[in-house]
Design an enzyme around this catalytic site. Structure first.
Site, PDB file in Angstrom:
ATOM      1  N   CYS A  47       0.755  -1.259  -0.003  1.00  0.00           N
ATOM      2  CA  CYS A  47       0.130  -0.006   0.012  1.00  0.00           C
ATOM      3  C   CYS A  47       0.923   1.339   0.106  1.00  0.00           C
ATOM      4  O   CYS A  47       1.770   1.599   0.829  1.00  0.00           O
ATOM      5  CB  CYS A  47      -0.986  -0.073   1.168  1.00  0.00           C
ATOM      6  SG  CYS A  47      -1.955   1.579   1.195  1.00  0.00           S
ATOM      7  N   CYS A  49      -0.273   4.285   0.336  1.00  0.00           N
ATOM      8  CA  CYS A  49      -0.974   5.389   0.931  1.00  0.00           C
ATOM      9  C   CYS A  49      -0.009   6.084   2.102  1.00  0.00           C
ATOM     10  O   CYS A  49       1.027   5.441   2.612  1.00  0.00           O
ATOM     11  CB  CYS A  49      -2.305   5.175   1.660  1.00  0.00           C
ATOM     12  SG  CYS A  49      -2.141   4.515   3.541  1.00  0.00           S
ATOM     13  N   CYS A  52      -0.332   4.115   6.377  1.00  0.00           N
ATOM     14  CA  CYS A  52      -0.112   2.951   6.934  1.00  0.00           C
ATOM     15  C   CYS A  52       1.320   2.730   7.448  1.00  0.00           C
ATOM     16  O   CYS A  52       2.185   3.343   6.701  1.00  0.00           O
ATOM     17  CB  CYS A  52      -0.350   1.880   5.649  1.00  0.00           C
ATOM     18  SG  CYS A  52      -2.095   1.497   5.342  1.00  0.00           S
TER      19      CYS A  52
END
Lengths: 188, 188
Positions: A47, A49, A52
């Protein structure tokens, strides 16, 4: 080529479909927070993003989900704090070492009932391997040079992972289905 | 299989790379709104979002962009109205027949400077063909049965179009780059 994630850079190790769980630990030298998972994770993925937790030097997090009733904090729960209680996913991190032990959804959300965890915090082997890469373009927002994106997507493909700038199609369909059901669409 | 879009259902007709523009018309019987484009469109694509205009019975819109200085309203401008002036893209539609003639961005936005248009409103041939399918999962939010999504994505692939649940990777990278620049990231 910068590190995508230690569990991806040198190719992916397949998980064991019969693996039934294990323990996650924070990275403190002692009095480690211990989280016990009584099942394997699902939908494990890289991920990009910004929220996280990821290991130092990695461009991506690797995160999977597990039903909330399969997760329990089994030692040093007092060291946990919620990073941002207004976020959709409440990330419970160790106050001392900063590692995120689990992320929980408390408000209405298509993925409510699932906790988000990082299996690299376990020394056990058999956890589901990353299945795809999500929110890939988001690393640019965190300062990654856009000229390097072809290399990043190419490296993911090389280790067998599809890349997406949101989640994977089945998860995006699940979110859209939830949205449709909430708004009372006739088909659903 | 329901119609994705009339210009896609029976396969795609390639555009002419030397095509230099043409006229769009609304669907009124007379006093048609006329929009003149002095170039071909770019990034033409199928879009599953709920806001883009689509022909009756189609699950997807087909929409491309063109620099604002290549677009002019050349007849019956008084019939245009803006559907929602608070939307990022101000869609200028014919008050009588409802067709969207062009969408314009007036606030700060990564795609400011580009207008959104539907080349199917032109009788000319040579417009760029659809390049990909965007916001595919969004059709579920509008009532499409999620069980049909494999067929929808399969049909797009069959006619040679990649499917995405947001925009294509180059456009997503462009948006992320804009966001990074606005926040003053060091690499940019």
């Amino acid at each position: 080529m910068p590190s995508l994630h230690p569990s991806i850079d040198n190719g992916i190790t397949k998980g064991d479909p019969n693996f039934s769980g294990g323990k996650l630990y924070c990275r403190c030298a002692d009095n480690k927070v211990e989280v016990t998972l009584s099942a394997n994770v699902l939908h494990n993925h890289a991920c990009g993003c910004s929220k996280c937790w990821k290991p130092r030097g990695a461009l991506f997090s690797v995160v999977g989900v597990i039903p909330v009733d399969k997760l329990s904090v089994t030692a040093n729960a007092q060291k946990l704090r919620i990073i941002d209680s207004s976020a959709a996913i409440q990330r419970n991190a160790c106050k001392e070492c900063g590692v995120h032990l689990f992320g929980r959804i408390v408000n209405d959300h298509p993925f409510k009932g699932l906790d988000f965890v990082h299996t690299e915090l376990s020394s056990e082997r058999g956890w589901q391997e990353p299945q795809f890469a999500a929110f890939v373009s988001s690393i640019i927002e965190q300062g990654f040079d856009p000229k390097g994106m072809d290399d990043v997507r190419g490296k993911f493909r090389e280790v067998g992972l599809q890349t997406y700038d949101v989640l994977s199609p089945p998860l995006m369909d699940a979110i859209a289905t939830y949205t449709a059901q909430k708004s009372g669409k006739p088909h659903l």
